[in-house]
Write a protein that holds these residues in place. Structure first.
Motif, PDB file in Angstrom:
ATOM      1  N   SER A   1       0.841  -1.195   0.000  1.00  0.00           N
ATOM      2  CA  SER A   1       0.000   0.000   0.000  1.00  0.00           C
ATOM      3  C   SER A   1       0.875   1.243   0.000  1.00  0.00           C
ATOM      4  O   SER A   1       1.837   1.344   0.764  1.00  0.00           O
TER       5      SER A   1
ATOM      6  N   ASP B   1      -0.735  -2.729   4.304  1.00  0.00           N
ATOM      7  CA  ASP B   1      -0.573  -3.657   3.183  1.00  0.00           C
ATOM      8  C   ASP B   1      -1.636  -4.749   3.227  1.00  0.00           C
ATOM      9  O   ASP B   1      -2.173  -5.151   2.188  1.00  0.00           O
TER      10      ASP B   1
ATOM     11  N   GLN C   1      -4.927  -3.330   2.007  1.00  0.00           N
ATOM     12  CA  GLN C   1      -4.910  -3.154   0.560  1.00  0.00           C
ATOM     13  C   GLN C   1      -5.051  -4.501  -0.143  1.00  0.00           C
ATOM     14  O   GLN C   1      -5.736  -4.620  -1.168  1.00  0.00           O
TER      15      GLN C   1
ATOM     16  N   ARG D   1      -8.655  -5.561  -0.055  1.00  0.00           N
ATOM     17  CA  ARG D   1      -9.453  -4.850  -1.054  1.00  0.00           C
ATOM     18  C   ARG D   1      -9.267  -5.468  -2.438  1.00  0.00           C
ATOM     19  O   ARG D   1     -10.237  -5.641  -3.191  1.00  0.00           O
TER      20      ARG D   1
END
Length: 321
Positions: free
Chosen positions: A145, A152, A155, A158
């Motif tokens: 990230s 991280d 991210q 996601r």
């Protein structure tokens, strides 16, 4: 008298300039006091306050990636590439004479070309017989990230959710279930739990695993026999029920499996994809079977079972680090 008048005029000029200088100095002092340092009264931003500076999100657990072509054992490759053992002559594909290059071993694997091996690596294997061809591909992506407010791991979660959404798998990081039309078209009989993880039967992943889900996700003894391992054997034209695309338990932090049958003119083939996330690494296993006889549909259960077994082994490899 003229001299005294001149002296008096000079004195008045001196006093006037001196007074003006003192007045300017006083004004500057007042202005400085009104616009003092941030620690003065009336300024909300104080040194040490959380509002003045936010701490950066922690880095991800994994800083490196494994060598991809060494992550799959020979025994697993023999199981997933039926017939490859007969084609393996023990050669790595290099020829000292330079005249005729022997065929490379189907167990060697070919590394995927990437721009940054610290961020992404992969390897693929292939074996062809007279009845068809099978391909195996593993891919590892280490997510980083660039937003100091997002870790991280967040991210990576996601990015995983985007992949699951694209595959129409009902898995989201906020716990909301995705919407699909019917089983066999991306809908799972299970749902997402509040922590974002899902189970195949809809139960919370924090509780005890359901026996039926465990049996479904575990490879059955019948799927490893010789008859089922031959190219083209199978009877399920499309995955339904327990074999439909769905989230999985017990692989990394979260995982899903997708299964598609392609009957286009390019050739009959079934593609199974399993994606799992462990901390800030997203791993993808792709396993497909192409058949020359369109009357012999690739078996969904066999391909899913073998893909599942490999994914479990890969996830355990990361957990040992």
């Amino acid at each position: 008298m003229r001299r005294r008048a001149s002296t008096y005029a000079t004195y008045r000029t001196y006093v006037k300039h001196t007074g003006l200088a003192l007045a300017l100095a006083g004004a500057l002092t007042t202005l400085t006091a009104c616009t003092g340092p941030s620690g003065s009264d009336g300024d909300d931003a104080k040194p040490g306050d959380d509002s003045s500076s936010a701490s950066a999100a922690p880095p991800g657990k994994y800083r490196t990636l494994p060598e991809p072509c060494g992550t799959v054992s020979i025994s697993q490759l023999k199981d997933m590439l039926p017939g490859a053992e007969a084609a393996d002559d023990g050669s790595d594909g290099d020829s000292d004479s330079g005249s005729v290059d022997p065929s490379p071993s189907p167990f060697k694997g070919e590394a995927t070309v990437t721009y940054d091996t610290d961020r992404r690596v992969g390897c693929r294997w292939k074996n062809a017989t007279t009845l068809g061809t099978r391909h195996l591909n593993v891919d590892f992506e280490r997510v980083v990230s660039y937003d100091p407010a997002v870790s991280d791991d967040e991210q990576a979660e996601r990015l995983y959710d985007k992949k699951a959404s694209k595959a129409e798998i009902p898995v989201t990081s906020d716990g909301a279930s995705g919407q699909s039309e019917a089983p066999g078209e991306g809908e799972s009989p299970g749902g997402a739990t509040p922590d974002g993880k899902t189970s195949a039967d809809g139960a919370s992943s924090g509780g005890a695993k359901d026996d039926s889900a465990t049996k479904r996700n575990h490879r059955s003894p019948e799927s490893s026999d010789e008859g089922n391992a031959s190219e083209g054997e199978g009877s399920s034209p499309s995955p339904e029920g327990e074999l439909a695309p769905r989230p999985l338990d017990g692989i990394g932090d979260t995982a899903f499996i997708n299964d598609k049958l392609d009957t286009e003119d390019s050739g009959l083939h079934r593609d199974v994809t399993l994606v799992f996330r462990t901390a800030n690494v997203i791993a993808t296993v792709r396993y497909d079977q192409w058949v020359t006889d369109k009357h012999r549909i690739p078996d969904s259960k066999e391909l899913q079972d073998k893909t599942h077994d490999l994914a479990v082994q890969l996830a355990e490899t990361f957990e040992e680090e």
